[in-house]
Design a protein around this motif. Structure first.
Motif, PDB file in Angstrom:
ATOM      1  N   GLU A  94       0.835  -1.214   0.000  1.00 33.55           N
ATOM      2  CA  GLU A  94       0.000   0.000   0.000  1.00 33.55           C
ATOM      3  C   GLU A  94       0.864   1.255   0.000  1.00 33.55           C
ATOM      4  O   GLU A  94       0.552   2.231  -0.682  1.00 33.55           O
ATOM      5  CB  GLU A  94      -0.963  -0.003   1.201  1.00 33.55           C
ATOM      6  CG  GLU A  94      -2.049  -1.059   1.098  1.00 33.55           C
ATOM      7  CD  GLU A  94      -2.778  -1.029  -0.259  1.00 33.55           C
ATOM      8  OE1 GLU A  94      -3.182   0.057  -0.687  1.00 33.55           O
ATOM      9  OE2 GLU A  94      -2.913  -2.104  -0.891  1.00 33.55           O
ATOM     10  N   LYS A  97       2.125   1.767  -3.427  1.00 32.00           N
ATOM     11  CA  LYS A  97       1.075   2.282  -4.326  1.00 32.00           C
ATOM     12  C   LYS A  97       0.905   3.785  -4.137  1.00 32.00           C
ATOM     13  O   LYS A  97       0.713   4.522  -5.110  1.00 32.00           O
ATOM     14  CB  LYS A  97      -0.257   1.563  -4.059  1.00 32.00           C
ATOM     15  CG  LYS A  97      -0.305   0.163  -4.636  1.00 32.00           C
ATOM     16  CD  LYS A  97      -1.670  -0.458  -4.395  1.00 32.00           C
ATOM     17  CE  LYS A  97      -1.730  -1.866  -4.934  1.00 32.00           C
ATOM     18  NZ  LYS A  97      -2.932  -2.577  -4.470  1.00 32.00           N
ATOM     19  N   ARG A  98       0.993   4.218  -2.869  1.00 33.42           N
ATOM     20  CA  ARG A  98       0.898   5.666  -2.615  1.00 33.42           C
ATOM     21  C   ARG A  98       2.100   6.383  -3.243  1.00 33.42           C
ATOM     22  O   ARG A  98       1.946   7.451  -3.840  1.00 33.42           O
ATOM     23  CB  ARG A  98       0.839   5.951  -1.101  1.00 33.42           C
ATOM     24  CG  ARG A  98      -0.479   5.552  -0.450  1.00 33.42           C
ATOM     25  CD  ARG A  98      -0.601   6.154   0.947  1.00 33.42           C
ATOM     26  NE  ARG A  98       0.418   5.677   1.871  1.00 33.42           N
ATOM     27  CZ  ARG A  98       0.341   4.547   2.585  1.00 33.42           C
ATOM     28  NH1 ARG A  98      -0.738   3.773   2.472  1.00 33.42           N
ATOM     29  NH2 ARG A  98       1.306   4.198   3.417  1.00 33.42           N
ATOM     30  N   LYS A 100       3.759   5.434  -5.786  1.00 37.11           N
ATOM     31  CA  LYS A 100       3.583   5.406  -7.250  1.00 37.11           C
ATOM     32  C   LYS A 100       2.673   6.548  -7.694  1.00 37.11           C
ATOM     33  O   LYS A 100       2.997   7.292  -8.631  1.00 37.11           O
ATOM     34  CB  LYS A 100       2.992   4.054  -7.675  1.00 37.11           C
ATOM     35  CG  LYS A 100       2.707   3.937  -9.157  1.00 37.11           C
ATOM     36  CD  LYS A 100       2.312   2.502  -9.511  1.00 37.11           C
ATOM     37  CE  LYS A 100       1.990   2.353 -10.991  1.00 37.11           C
ATOM     38  NZ  LYS A 100       0.644   2.768 -11.341  1.00 37.11           N
ATOM     39  N   ALA A 101       1.549   6.715  -6.983  1.00 39.81           N
ATOM     40  CA  ALA A 101       0.606   7.787  -7.343  1.00 39.81           C
ATOM     41  C   ALA A 101       1.280   9.154  -7.191  1.00 39.81           C
ATOM     42  O   ALA A 101       1.119  10.039  -8.045  1.00 39.81           O
ATOM     43  CB  ALA A 101      -0.641   7.691  -6.468  1.00 39.81           C
ATOM     44  N   ARG A 102       2.066   9.303  -6.126  1.00 44.27           N
ATOM     45  CA  ARG A 102       2.764  10.572  -5.893  1.00 44.27           C
ATOM     46  C   ARG A 102       3.779  10.832  -7.015  1.00 44.27           C
ATOM     47  O   ARG A 102       3.854  11.943  -7.546  1.00 44.27           O
ATOM     48  CB  ARG A 102       3.455  10.504  -4.532  1.00 44.27           C
ATOM     49  CG  ARG A 102       3.884  11.840  -3.977  1.00 44.27           C
ATOM     50  CD  ARG A 102       4.177  11.766  -2.483  1.00 44.27           C
ATOM     51  NE  ARG A 102       5.139  10.714  -2.177  1.00 44.27           N
ATOM     52  CZ  ARG A 102       4.883   9.665  -1.402  1.00 44.27           C
ATOM     53  NH1 ARG A 102       3.695   9.508  -0.847  1.00 44.27           N
ATOM     54  NH2 ARG A 102       5.816   8.754  -1.182  1.00 44.27           N
ATOM     55  N   GLU A 104       3.733   9.713 -10.012  1.00 51.00           N
ATOM     56  CA  GLU A 104       3.030  10.012 -11.278  1.00 51.00           C
ATOM     57  C   GLU A 104       2.587  11.471 -11.317  1.00 51.00           C
ATOM     58  O   GLU A 104       2.727  12.143 -12.345  1.00 51.00           O
ATOM     59  CB  GLU A 104       1.838   9.061 -11.453  1.00 51.00           C
ATOM     60  CG  GLU A 104       2.275   7.671 -11.876  1.00 51.00           C
ATOM     61  CD  GLU A 104       1.183   6.611 -11.764  1.00 51.00           C
ATOM     62  OE1 GLU A 104       1.357   5.525 -12.340  1.00 51.00           O
ATOM     63  OE2 GLU A 104       0.173   6.863 -11.058  1.00 51.00           O
ATOM     64  N   ARG A 105       2.093  11.955 -10.170  1.00 50.93           N
ATOM     65  CA  ARG A 105       1.693  13.385 -10.105  1.00 50.93           C
ATOM     66  C   ARG A 105       2.913  14.273 -10.314  1.00 50.93           C
ATOM     67  O   ARG A 105       2.875  15.248 -11.064  1.00 50.93           O
ATOM     68  CB  ARG A 105       1.063  13.687  -8.733  1.00 50.93           C
ATOM     69  CG  ARG A 105      -0.406  13.301  -8.603  1.00 50.93           C
ATOM     70  CD  ARG A 105      -1.042  14.011  -7.415  1.00 50.93           C
ATOM     71  NE  ARG A 105      -0.345  13.791  -6.148  1.00 50.93           N
ATOM     72  CZ  ARG A 105      -0.519  12.735  -5.359  1.00 50.93           C
ATOM     73  NH1 ARG A 105      -1.368  11.793  -5.714  1.00 50.93           N
ATOM     74  NH2 ARG A 105       0.144  12.616  -4.230  1.00 50.93           N
ATOM     75  N   GLU A 108       4.019  14.417 -13.931  1.00 54.98           N
ATOM     76  CA  GLU A 108       3.171  15.305 -14.750  1.00 54.98           C
ATOM     77  C   GLU A 108       3.535  16.763 -14.521  1.00 54.98           C
ATOM     78  O   GLU A 108       3.673  17.539 -15.477  1.00 54.98           O
ATOM     79  CB  GLU A 108       1.695  15.095 -14.387  1.00 54.98           C
ATOM     80  CG  GLU A 108       1.024  14.051 -15.245  1.00 54.98           C
ATOM     81  CD  GLU A 108      -0.461  13.942 -14.932  1.00 54.98           C
ATOM     82  OE1 GLU A 108      -1.093  14.960 -14.614  1.00 54.98           O
ATOM     83  OE2 GLU A 108      -0.962  12.804 -14.989  1.00 54.98           O
ATOM     84  N   LEU A 126       9.186   6.613  -9.534  1.00 53.24           N
ATOM     85  CA  LEU A 126       8.128   5.777 -10.104  1.00 53.24           C
ATOM     86  C   LEU A 126       8.643   4.345 -10.320  1.00 53.24           C
ATOM     87  O   LEU A 126       7.961   3.367  -9.984  1.00 53.24           O
ATOM     88  CB  LEU A 126       7.664   6.399 -11.430  1.00 53.24           C
ATOM     89  CG  LEU A 126       6.482   5.732 -12.136  1.00 53.24           C
ATOM     90  CD1 LEU A 126       5.257   5.660 -11.239  1.00 53.24           C
ATOM     91  CD2 LEU A 126       6.146   6.516 -13.415  1.00 53.24           C
TER      92      LEU A 126
END
Ligand code: ATP
Length: 138
Positions: A94, A97-98, A100-102, A104-105, A108, A126
């Motif tokens: 978990e 996963k957090r 990874k999301a961070r 990705e942001r 961008e 990432l």
């Protein structure tokens, strides 16, 4: 000699220390399999999973998320030095996963700002997160 000693060392200490009949690691040229008797070598590693076939427990495979670093093979002693590395059983999926999301942001944002340094950092973060998720799910 039919086995090798495999150690993974990070700033937090020794993260892995077992005997293996074969290992597979990730290098910039692709996956590299190492068996006993392998020629002595020092090579860079990518952020990739390491697969260890245990010498002492037939049929047991260990997975370690190795987050880049260097591998040294010297007379059946393998040392991997990495900024961080985690065994499958120690990975908090978990959390990865957090991360990874961070990442990705951040990627961008960095791309929008045309910041090459930030892009590179986010890409590496990432890769680390994806590597941990992959190993954690083995
Ligand atoms: P996070 O943003 O979740 O901290 P990170 O990629 O920034 O991730 P690192 O700086 O690479 O984390 O690692 C810091 C320490 O935390 C290291 O000791 C590493 O082994 C550990 N670590 C990082 N992510 C995980 C995870 N998902 N599960 C277990 N240990 C982790």
């Amino acid at each position: 000699m039919t086995e090798m000693k495999v150690q993974v060392v990070t700033p937090d200490g020794i993260k892995y220390d077992h005997r293996a009949s074969m290992i597979i690691v990730g290098t910039p040229d692709g996956e590299m399999g190492i068996m006993p008797g392998h020629v002595n070598v020092i090579a860079p590693l990518t952020v990739h999973e390491m697969k260890v076939y245990r010498a002492d427990q037939e049929k047991t495979i260990n997975w370690v998320a190795v987050n880049g670093g260097i591998i040294e093979v010297k007379q059946n002693h393998i040392t991997i030095i990495a900024d961080s590395a985690e065994r499958k059983r120690d990975i908090d999926i978990e959390r990865a996963k957090r991360a990874k999301a961070r990442a990705e942001r951040e990627l961008e944002e960095a791309q929008a700002q045309h910041s090459a340094d930030q892009v590179r950092r986010a890409q590496v973060a990432l890769q680390r997160a994806i590597n941990r998720i992959n190993v954690g799910n083995k």
